[in-house]
Design an enzyme around this catalytic site. Structure first.
Site, PDB file in Angstrom:
ATOM      1  N   GLU A 128      61.218 -45.411 -35.002  1.00  0.00           N
ATOM      2  CA  GLU A 128      61.133 -43.987 -35.345  1.00  0.00           C
ATOM      3  C   GLU A 128      61.279 -43.840 -36.863  1.00  0.00           C
ATOM      4  O   GLU A 128      62.186 -44.435 -37.451  1.00  0.00           O
ATOM      5  CB  GLU A 128      62.286 -43.261 -34.632  1.00  0.00           C
ATOM      6  CG  GLU A 128      62.436 -41.804 -34.993  1.00  0.00           C
ATOM      7  CD  GLU A 128      63.747 -41.216 -34.429  1.00  0.00           C
ATOM      8  OE1 GLU A 128      64.671 -41.993 -34.078  1.00  0.00           O
ATOM      9  OE2 GLU A 128      63.838 -39.981 -34.378  1.00  0.00           O
TER      10      GLU A 128
ATOM     11  N   ASN B 218      56.355 -41.220 -36.159  1.00  0.00           N
ATOM     12  CA  ASN B 218      57.027 -40.042 -36.702  1.00  0.00           C
ATOM     13  C   ASN B 218      56.533 -38.857 -35.865  1.00  0.00           C
ATOM     14  O   ASN B 218      55.445 -38.336 -36.114  1.00  0.00           O
ATOM     15  CB  ASN B 218      56.686 -39.843 -38.180  1.00  0.00           C
ATOM     16  CG  ASN B 218      57.415 -38.632 -38.761  1.00  0.00           C
ATOM     17  OD1 ASN B 218      58.000 -37.830 -38.023  1.00  0.00           O
ATOM     18  ND2 ASN B 218      57.366 -38.486 -40.070  1.00  0.00           N
TER      19      ASN B 218
ATOM     20  N   HIS C 280      61.302 -40.944 -40.130  1.00  0.00           N
ATOM     21  CA  HIS C 280      61.264 -39.587 -40.682  1.00  0.00           C
ATOM     22  C   HIS C 280      61.250 -39.699 -42.194  1.00  0.00           C
ATOM     23  O   HIS C 280      62.045 -40.458 -42.768  1.00  0.00           O
ATOM     24  CB  HIS C 280      62.468 -38.764 -40.223  1.00  0.00           C
ATOM     25  CG  HIS C 280      62.496 -38.627 -38.744  1.00  0.00           C
ATOM     26  ND1 HIS C 280      61.611 -37.813 -38.078  1.00  0.00           N
ATOM     27  CD2 HIS C 280      63.231 -39.246 -37.803  1.00  0.00           C
ATOM     28  CE1 HIS C 280      61.821 -37.933 -36.778  1.00  0.00           C
ATOM     29  NE2 HIS C 280      62.799 -38.801 -36.584  1.00  0.00           N
ATOM     30  N   ILE C 281      60.356 -38.938 -42.803  1.00  0.00           N
ATOM     31  CA  ILE C 281      60.241 -38.967 -44.266  1.00  0.00           C
ATOM     32  C   ILE C 281      61.511 -38.393 -44.885  1.00  0.00           C
ATOM     33  O   ILE C 281      62.055 -38.942 -45.841  1.00  0.00           O
ATOM     34  CB  ILE C 281      58.991 -38.159 -44.689  1.00  0.00           C
ATOM     35  CG1 ILE C 281      57.730 -38.872 -44.167  1.00  0.00           C
ATOM     36  CG2 ILE C 281      58.934 -37.999 -46.212  1.00  0.00           C
ATOM     37  CD1 ILE C 281      56.479 -38.022 -44.189  1.00  0.00           C
ATOM     38  N   SER C 282      61.975 -37.293 -44.322  1.00  0.00           N
ATOM     39  CA  SER C 282      63.179 -36.644 -44.845  1.00  0.00           C
ATOM     40  C   SER C 282      64.426 -37.191 -44.156  1.00  0.00           C
ATOM     41  O   SER C 282      64.332 -37.833 -43.101  1.00  0.00           O
ATOM     42  CB  SER C 282      63.092 -35.128 -44.614  1.00  0.00           C
ATOM     43  OG  SER C 282      63.126 -34.846 -43.217  1.00  0.00           O
TER      44      SER C 282
ATOM     45  N   ARG D  40      69.888 -32.220 -42.571  1.00  0.00           N
ATOM     46  CA  ARG D  40      69.163 -30.947 -42.460  1.00  0.00           C
ATOM     47  C   ARG D  40      69.750 -30.083 -41.320  1.00  0.00           C
ATOM     48  O   ARG D  40      70.905 -30.270 -40.978  1.00  0.00           O
ATOM     49  CB  ARG D  40      67.661 -31.230 -42.285  1.00  0.00           C
ATOM     50  CG  ARG D  40      67.081 -31.955 -43.520  1.00  0.00           C
ATOM     51  CD  ARG D  40      65.605 -32.215 -43.400  1.00  0.00           C
ATOM     52  NE  ARG D  40      64.836 -30.966 -43.346  1.00  0.00           N
ATOM     53  CZ  ARG D  40      63.550 -30.905 -43.006  1.00  0.00           C
ATOM     54  NH1 ARG D  40      62.894 -32.019 -42.717  1.00  0.00           N
ATOM     55  NH2 ARG D  40      62.922 -29.735 -42.974  1.00  0.00           N
TER      56      ARG D  40
ATOM     57  N   HIS E 175      62.538 -33.579 -31.785  1.00  0.00           N
ATOM     58  CA  HIS E 175      63.727 -32.829 -31.377  1.00  0.00           C
ATOM     59  C   HIS E 175      63.560 -32.099 -30.048  1.00  0.00           C
ATOM     60  O   HIS E 175      64.482 -31.418 -29.606  1.00  0.00           O
ATOM     61  CB  HIS E 175      64.081 -31.817 -32.482  1.00  0.00           C
ATOM     62  CG  HIS E 175      63.939 -32.381 -33.872  1.00  0.00           C
ATOM     63  ND1 HIS E 175      64.678 -33.461 -34.307  1.00  0.00           N
ATOM     64  CD2 HIS E 175      63.111 -32.062 -34.906  1.00  0.00           C
ATOM     65  CE1 HIS E 175      64.321 -33.760 -35.561  1.00  0.00           C
ATOM     66  NE2 HIS E 175      63.374 -32.929 -35.939  1.00  0.00           N
TER      67      HIS E 175
ATOM     68  N   PRO F 158      52.882 -33.511 -35.379  1.00  0.00           N
ATOM     69  CA  PRO F 158      52.415 -32.242 -35.919  1.00  0.00           C
ATOM     70  C   PRO F 158      52.803 -31.984 -37.371  1.00  0.00           C
ATOM     71  O   PRO F 158      53.916 -32.302 -37.788  1.00  0.00           O
ATOM     72  CB  PRO F 158      53.069 -31.201 -34.998  1.00  0.00           C
ATOM     73  CG  PRO F 158      54.180 -31.907 -34.313  1.00  0.00           C
ATOM     74  CD  PRO F 158      53.753 -33.337 -34.210  1.00  0.00           C
ATOM     75  N   ASN F 159      51.853 -31.421 -38.076  1.00  0.00           N
ATOM     76  CA  ASN F 159      52.000 -30.955 -39.469  1.00  0.00           C
ATOM     77  C   ASN F 159      52.064 -32.076 -40.495  1.00  0.00           C
ATOM     78  O   ASN F 159      52.099 -31.803 -41.691  1.00  0.00           O
ATOM     79  CB  ASN F 159      53.225 -30.027 -39.609  1.00  0.00           C
ATOM     80  CG  ASN F 159      53.151 -28.846 -38.674  1.00  0.00           C
ATOM     81  OD1 ASN F 159      52.118 -28.174 -38.629  1.00  0.00           O
ATOM     82  ND2 ASN F 159      54.183 -28.605 -37.897  1.00  0.00           N
TER      83      ASN F 159
ATOM     84  N   ARG G 274      67.752 -30.381 -35.951  1.00  0.00           N
ATOM     85  CA  ARG G 274      67.079 -31.660 -36.240  1.00  0.00           C
ATOM     86  C   ARG G 274      67.980 -32.862 -35.956  1.00  0.00           C
ATOM     87  O   ARG G 274      67.587 -34.012 -36.154  1.00  0.00           O
ATOM     88  CB  ARG G 274      66.612 -31.708 -37.697  1.00  0.00           C
ATOM     89  CG  ARG G 274      65.521 -30.684 -38.006  1.00  0.00           C
ATOM     90  CD  ARG G 274      64.979 -30.849 -39.417  1.00  0.00           C
ATOM     91  NE  ARG G 274      64.466 -29.588 -39.903  1.00  0.00           N
ATOM     92  CZ  ARG G 274      63.218 -29.128 -39.673  1.00  0.00           C
ATOM     93  NH1 ARG G 274      62.361 -29.857 -38.998  1.00  0.00           N
ATOM     94  NH2 ARG G 274      62.836 -27.949 -40.133  1.00  0.00           N
TER      95      ARG G 274
ATOM     96  N   TYR H 125      59.040 -33.036 -48.555  1.00  0.00           N
ATOM     97  CA  TYR H 125      58.179 -34.150 -48.140  1.00  0.00           C
ATOM     98  C   TYR H 125      57.395 -34.791 -49.287  1.00  0.00           C
ATOM     99  O   TYR H 125      56.721 -35.801 -49.070  1.00  0.00           O
ATOM    100  CB  TYR H 125      57.216 -33.682 -47.039  1.00  0.00           C
ATOM    101  CG  TYR H 125      57.932 -33.168 -45.808  1.00  0.00           C
ATOM    102  CD1 TYR H 125      58.649 -34.041 -44.991  1.00  0.00           C
ATOM    103  CD2 TYR H 125      57.931 -31.817 -45.480  1.00  0.00           C
ATOM    104  CE1 TYR H 125      59.331 -33.580 -43.872  1.00  0.00           C
ATOM    105  CE2 TYR H 125      58.606 -31.337 -44.358  1.00  0.00           C
ATOM    106  CZ  TYR H 125      59.308 -32.228 -43.565  1.00  0.00           C
ATOM    107  OH  TYR H 125      59.988 -31.765 -42.456  1.00  0.00           O
TER     108      TYR H 125
ATOM    109  N   ARG I 148      52.563 -29.258 -47.632  1.00  0.00           N
ATOM    110  CA  ARG I 148      53.677 -28.763 -46.830  1.00  0.00           C
ATOM    111  C   ARG I 148      55.025 -29.032 -47.517  1.00  0.00           C
ATOM    112  O   ARG I 148      55.354 -30.196 -47.796  1.00  0.00           O
ATOM    113  CB  ARG I 148      53.607 -29.535 -45.514  1.00  0.00           C
ATOM    114  CG  ARG I 148      54.763 -29.395 -44.640  1.00  0.00           C
ATOM    115  CD  ARG I 148      54.723 -30.401 -43.508  1.00  0.00           C
ATOM    116  NE  ARG I 148      55.754 -30.010 -42.575  1.00  0.00           N
ATOM    117  CZ  ARG I 148      56.244 -30.795 -41.643  1.00  0.00           C
ATOM    118  NH1 ARG I 148      55.780 -32.010 -41.497  1.00  0.00           N
ATOM    119  NH2 ARG I 148      57.190 -30.364 -40.853  1.00  0.00           N
TER     120      ARG I 148
ATOM    121  N   ALA J 124      58.207 -32.475 -35.459  1.00  0.00           N
ATOM    122  CA  ALA J 124      59.122 -31.577 -34.745  1.00  0.00           C
ATOM    123  C   ALA J 124      59.304 -31.965 -33.282  1.00  0.00           C
ATOM    124  O   ALA J 124      60.326 -31.634 -32.672  1.00  0.00           O
ATOM    125  CB  ALA J 124      58.617 -30.145 -34.849  1.00  0.00           C
TER     126      ALA J 124
HETATM  127  C1  DQA Z   1      60.052 -35.067 -39.987  1.00  0.00           C
HETATM  128  C2  DQA Z   1      61.349 -34.294 -39.726  1.00  0.00           C
HETATM  129  C3  DQA Z   1      61.178 -33.292 -38.607  1.00  0.00           C
HETATM  130  O1  DQA Z   1      62.387 -32.589 -38.379  1.00  0.00           O
HETATM  131  C4  DQA Z   1      60.095 -32.290 -38.960  1.00  0.00           C
HETATM  132  O2  DQA Z   1      59.893 -31.390 -37.906  1.00  0.00           O
HETATM  133  C5  DQA Z   1      58.827 -32.953 -39.366  1.00  0.00           C
HETATM  134  C6  DQA Z   1      58.884 -34.113 -40.237  1.00  0.00           C
HETATM  135  C7  DQA Z   1      60.154 -36.006 -41.193  1.00  0.00           C
HETATM  136  O3  DQA Z   1      59.272 -36.846 -41.326  1.00  0.00           O
HETATM  137  O4  DQA Z   1      61.092 -35.906 -41.991  1.00  0.00           O
HETATM  138  O5  DQA Z   1      57.749 -32.484 -39.055  1.00  0.00           O
HETATM  139  O6  DQA Z   1      59.775 -35.855 -38.832  1.00  0.00           O
END
Ligand code: DQA
Length: 144
Positions: free
Chosen positions: A97, A73, A99-101, A106, A79, A9-10, A110, A22, A17, A76
């Site tokens: 797995e 990825n 994650h960009i961040s 954080r 978690h 998502p997102n 998370r 990101y 965003r 959210a």
């Molecule tokens: C994310 C980190 C997640 O906590 C967040 O909800 C995302 C992006 C990342 O790519 O850093 O949607 O997965």
């Protein structure tokens, strides 16, 4: 070798965003970068993005017998989703797995990752390069 790259998502909102977290590059930019790397390394790649947990589960289950590796990825859902964890366990396809961040730096919520329990590696905080690193981990493992 075929790799399925799943974004949750997102992540379709990359570039718009929270650019401070990101970056300014878009989901289309990410897809182009992944496709380019796949071509260079002789890997077949399928890209999938959904904002819906059940659709992500369905896509993972469809990969059974159809993909040799999964880069995921889950956004959210990382978690919260036992369903995505169980789907990865069900198909038992090597998964990484991403994650960009840097989620470890954080918010507290998370810090939990359910999907991590079904993944051979986790890459966080390397931006879009994390997807490339994940593809390389899967390819090197597949090629032995
Ligand atoms: C994310 C980190 C997640 O906590 C967040 O909800 C995302 C992006 C990342 O790519 O850093 O949607 O997965």
């Amino acid at each position: 070798m075929k790799i399925l790259v799943i974004n949750g998502p997102n992540l379709n909102m990359l570039g718009i965003r929270e650019p401070g977290i990101y970056g300014r590059a878009t989901y289309a930019d990410l897809c182009a970068m992944i496709s380019d790397h796949a071509e260079k390394t002789g890997v077949e790649v399928e890209l999938y993005q959904s904002n819906h947990e059940g659709d992500l589960v369905d896509k993972i289950l469809e990969a059974y017998g159809n993909a040799d590796g999964i880069v995921i990825n889950p956004g959210a859902y990382t978690h919260t989703s036992v369903a995505i964890l169980d789907a990865l366990k069900a198909v038992a396809i090597p998964a990484v797995e991403v994650h960009i961040s840097d989620v470890s730096a954080r918010e507290e919520f998370r810090q939990i990752s359910y999907v991590r329990l079904a993944c051979i590696a986790t890459i966080a905080g390397h931006g879009f390069d994390g997807y490339i690193e994940a593809m390389d981990i899967l390819r090197e493992r597949y090629e032995g």
